[in-house]
Design a protein around this motif. Structure first.
Motif, mmCIF file in Angstrom:
data_model
loop_
_atom_site.group_PDB
_atom_site.id
_atom_site.type_symbol
_atom_site.label_atom_id
_atom_site.label_comp_id
_atom_site.label_asym_id
_atom_site.label_seq_id
_atom_site.Cartn_x
_atom_site.Cartn_y
_atom_site.Cartn_z
ATOM 1 N N GLU A 11 27.431 40.551 26.839
ATOM 2 C CA GLU A 11 27.769 38.877 26.059
ATOM 3 C C GLU A 11 29.744 39.412 25.658
ATOM 4 N N ILE A 12 29.614 39.871 24.983
ATOM 5 C CA ILE A 12 30.822 40.401 24.574
ATOM 6 C C ILE A 12 32.075 40.853 25.508
ATOM 7 N N LEU A 13 31.606 41.699 26.237
ATOM 8 C CA LEU A 13 32.024 42.042 28.129
ATOM 9 C C LEU A 13 32.835 40.979 28.612
ATOM 10 N N GLU A 14 31.496 40.068 28.846
ATOM 11 C CA GLU A 14 31.683 38.951 29.629
ATOM 12 C C GLU A 14 32.633 37.513 28.464
ATOM 13 N N MET A 15 32.273 37.921 27.436
ATOM 14 C CA MET A 15 34.042 36.762 26.836
ATOM 15 C C MET A 15 35.119 37.686 27.055
ATOM 16 N N LYS A 16 35.291 38.630 27.126
ATOM 17 C CA LYS A 16 36.554 38.800 26.892
ATOM 18 C C LYS A 16 37.035 39.175 28.048
ATOM 19 N N LEU A 17 36.501 39.357 29.349
ATOM 20 C CA LEU A 17 36.368 38.655 30.838
ATOM 21 C C LEU A 17 37.136 37.366 31.180
ATOM 22 N N ALA A 18 36.569 36.000 30.549
ATOM 23 C CA ALA A 18 36.747 35.272 30.632
ATOM 24 C C ALA A 18 37.824 35.184 30.288
ATOM 25 N N LEU A 19 38.397 35.522 29.324
ATOM 26 C CA LEU A 19 39.395 35.320 28.772
ATOM 27 C C LEU A 19 41.105 36.345 29.435
ATOM 28 N N GLN A 20 40.732 37.528 29.548
ATOM 29 C CA GLN A 20 41.088 38.438 30.214
ATOM 30 C C GLN A 20 41.810 37.445 31.517
ATOM 31 N N LEU A 21 40.709 36.350 32.843
ATOM 32 C CA LEU A 21 41.454 36.327 33.353
ATOM 33 C C LEU A 21 41.785 33.737 33.443
ATOM 34 N N GLY A 22 41.607 33.712 32.926
ATOM 35 C CA GLY A 22 42.466 32.877 31.636
ATOM 36 C C GLY A 22 40.840 31.524 32.383
ATOM 37 N N ARG A 23 39.735 31.724 32.376
ATOM 38 C CA ARG A 23 38.591 30.997 32.786
ATOM 39 C C ARG A 23 37.304 30.982 31.575
ATOM 40 N N SER A 24 36.888 29.833 31.558
ATOM 41 C CA SER A 24 35.425 29.324 30.503
ATOM 42 C C SER A 24 34.474 30.446 31.248
ATOM 43 N N LEU A 25 33.471 30.382 30.466
ATOM 44 C CA LEU A 25 31.999 31.779 31.154
ATOM 45 C C LEU A 25 31.554 30.946 32.081
ATOM 46 N N SER A 26 31.504 29.226 31.398
ATOM 47 C CA SER A 26 30.908 28.304 32.936
ATOM 48 C C SER A 26 32.023 28.359 34.230
ATOM 49 N N GLU A 27 33.507 28.741 33.863
ATOM 50 C CA GLU A 27 33.798 28.485 35.314
ATOM 51 C C GLU A 27 33.762 30.403 35.831
ATOM 52 N N LEU A 28 33.253 31.072 35.364
ATOM 53 C CA LEU A 28 33.329 32.832 34.864
ATOM 54 C C LEU A 28 31.933 33.248 35.887
ATOM 55 N N LYS A 29 30.849 31.915 35.724
ATOM 56 C CA LYS A 29 29.715 31.939 36.567
ATOM 57 C C LYS A 29 29.961 31.582 37.951
ATOM 58 N N GLN A 30 30.514 30.113 37.601
ATOM 59 C CA GLN A 30 30.458 29.954 38.841
ATOM 60 C C GLN A 30 31.826 30.976 39.727
ATOM 61 N N LEU A 31 32.502 31.546 39.252
ATOM 62 C CA LEU A 31 33.648 32.324 40.226
ATOM 63 C C LEU A 31 32.446 33.131 41.212
ATOM 64 N N ALA A 32 31.573 33.736 40.526
ATOM 65 C CA ALA A 32 30.428 34.660 41.142
ATOM 66 C C ALA A 32 29.838 35.016 41.739
ATOM 67 N N GLU A 33 29.994 33.441 42.107
ATOM 68 C CA GLU A 33 29.023 32.665 43.218
ATOM 69 C C GLU A 33 30.030 32.088 44.409
ATOM 70 N N THR A 34 31.171 32.501 44.467
ATOM 71 C CA THR A 34 32.765 31.880 45.609
ATOM 72 C C THR A 34 33.685 33.011 45.844
ATOM 73 N N THR A 35 34.066 33.189 46.883
ATOM 74 C CA THR A 35 35.162 34.029 47.564
ATOM 75 C C THR A 35 36.419 33.257 47.533
ATOM 76 N N GLN A 36 35.781 32.324 47.554
ATOM 77 C CA GLN A 36 37.458 31.360 48.383
ATOM 78 C C GLN A 36 38.805 31.087 46.962
ATOM 79 N N GLU A 37 39.129 31.749 45.268
ATOM 80 C CA GLU A 37 39.756 31.733 45.006
ATOM 81 C C GLU A 37 39.598 33.230 44.943
ATOM 82 N N SER A 38 41.478 32.650 44.327
ATOM 83 C CA SER A 38 40.947 34.453 43.033
ATOM 84 C C SER A 38 40.610 34.244 41.707
ATOM 85 N N ALA A 39 40.536 35.093 41.546
ATOM 86 C CA ALA A 39 39.242 35.687 39.956
ATOM 87 C C ALA A 39 40.220 35.193 39.069
ATOM 88 N N SER A 40 41.985 35.539 38.647
ATOM 89 C CA SER A 40 42.290 35.294 37.703
ATOM 90 C C SER A 40 43.238 34.056 37.941
#
Length: 402
Positions: free
Chosen positions: A370-399
């Motif tokens: 959970e801590i790693l997921e939160m840190k990753l979301a902050l590093q990429l400038g996303r919320s946790l919900s956006e991070l979960k949605q990002l894992a389902e798409t390949t149309q945009e950049s991660a950061s």
């Protein structure tokens, strides 16, 4: 008379009371004053002294839960890291000044040389003609020499390196502080902090001779300022390994998909941008000195022939050299290349950090999911919900940050 005696007695009693109060305050202050220690200094004193010297707040840590030697070593590393931050800040400002002053000086010399070459063609033979001609040639030659040194060292890129180093050392400082305030530090934390300091020293060296980073590499690679990733047990108070340390199968898959997107989109994009910036910088670094040399050749030939080509070369080459140098050093192309290289390194670090956790079979030795997921979301400038949605798409950049 009796009233006077009563008043004097009251005054006397008040003065005695106030003097006794003062004595008690003095005695109290004496008892509570810090005692001079002739033996080893306490960790509290070390903490307060380090706060004064560095200007950064330091987390207090109970010496009862950890080895005092480990705590003292971590404080010593923090002091060294804070000193590195100051060093890189000072040297970065100095090298940024180099870029500004040298760029302005070279452009002034080049334009003055071009002007003198043009004036020499309008002056009849004699002392003024020779003075203008020789001065123009000398200025062009001096500008060529300074340009060769400047293009080799790329002061704008050096300044960006020092800015990155100061930021990363500051980040390391606060990570050590977090280690002191959360959990129970041991000798492995000391070794890890030492490795991080040495890795940063190697990635962003201060000297210009021998150890300077290659400014025109044959192949662009992400910057690397961290040691080899190691799996270590990172548990928090009350954490139960049986709860899988915050990990589950779905989170693992999300992390792997984010890594794949980082490699495909963000990392590849910044490597490509770095290659383009490097090619542009190489072209400008070669063109500038060639144009000033051409200007020196043209100005030295003014008056030796009835043709106008020496004057044209002396003036036009100087004007073009000024434009080229302004684009390269005024536009800080070297700094842009270093920025792209550093961004690529940032994504590479995220990739290695995720994979080092996912590849560890024992979830108890992983960083908390959970801590790693939160840190990753902050590093990429996303919320946790956006991070979960990002894992389902390949149309945009991660950061979303850069």
């Amino acid at each position: 008379m009796a009233g006077l005696e009563v008043s004097s007695s009251l005054l006397f009693s008040k003065s005695n009371l106030s003097s006794s109060c003062r004595r008690r305050r003095i005695v109290g202050m004496t008892l509570t004053a810090p005692r001079v220690r002739l033996g080893p200094v306490s960790l509290l004193d070390v903490t307060e002294e380090l706060e004064k010297r560095t200007g950064y707040p330091i987390a207090r840590h109970s010496t009862e839960s950890s080895d005092p030697k480990v705590i003292a070593k971590l404080y010593a590393i923090m002091e060294a890291v804070a000193d590195r931050v100051e060093m890189h800040n000072n040297i970065g400002a100095q090298r940024d000044n180099w870029n500004r002053l040298l760029s302005a000086s070279i452009n002034a010399m080049t334009l003055t040389g071009a002007t003198m070459a043009g004036l020499a063609a309008t002056v009849a033979e004699g002392a003024p003609f020779m003075a203008l001609k020789i001065s123009s040639t000398v200025l062009y030659v001096a500008a060529t020499g300074l340009l060769l040194v400047m293009n080799k060292n790329q002061p704008s890129q050096l300044a960006e390196e020092q800015r990155n180093a100061a930021r990363l050392f500051k980040n390391l400082y606060f990570r050590i502080q977090t280690t002191l305030s959360v959990g129970k530090p041991d000798i492995s934390d000391v070794n890890e902090a030492m490795e991080n300091v040495l890795a940063l020293d190697k990635a962003y060296p201060l000297p210009l001779m021998d150890s300077m980073i290659e400014k025109f590499p044959s192949e662009v690679e992400p910057a690397r300022w961290w040691p080899k990733q190691r799996q270590k047990q990172v548990l928090f108070p009350g954490e139960n390994i049986e709860r899988n340390n915050g990990w589950n199968r779905k989170l693992e898959e999300e992390m792997k998909q984010v890594v794949g997107l980082l490699k495909k989109k963000d990392l590849a994009e910044y490597i490509d941008l770095g290659n383009k910036a490097l090619k542009l910088n190489k072209m400008l670094a070669i063109s500038g000195p060639l144009l000033t040399l051409l200007g020196a050749l043209g100005s030295s030939c003014v008056g030796t022939t009835h043709c106008s080509w020496p004057v044209m070369i002396g003036v036009v080459a100087g004007a073009m050299a000024t434009v080229v140098n302004s684009v390269e050093h005024g536009g800080q192309v070297g700094m842009v290349f270093e920025m792209y290289r550093g961004n690529a390194g940032f994504f590479k670090l995220i990739e290695e950090n995720i994979m080092s956790n996912v590849s560890e079979k024992d979830v108890g030795r992983r960083e908390n999911g959970e801590i790693l997921e939160m840190k990753l979301a902050l590093q990429l400038g996303r919320s946790l919900s956006e991070l979960k949605q990002l894992a389902e798409t390949t149309q945009e950049s991660a950061s979303k940050l850069f």
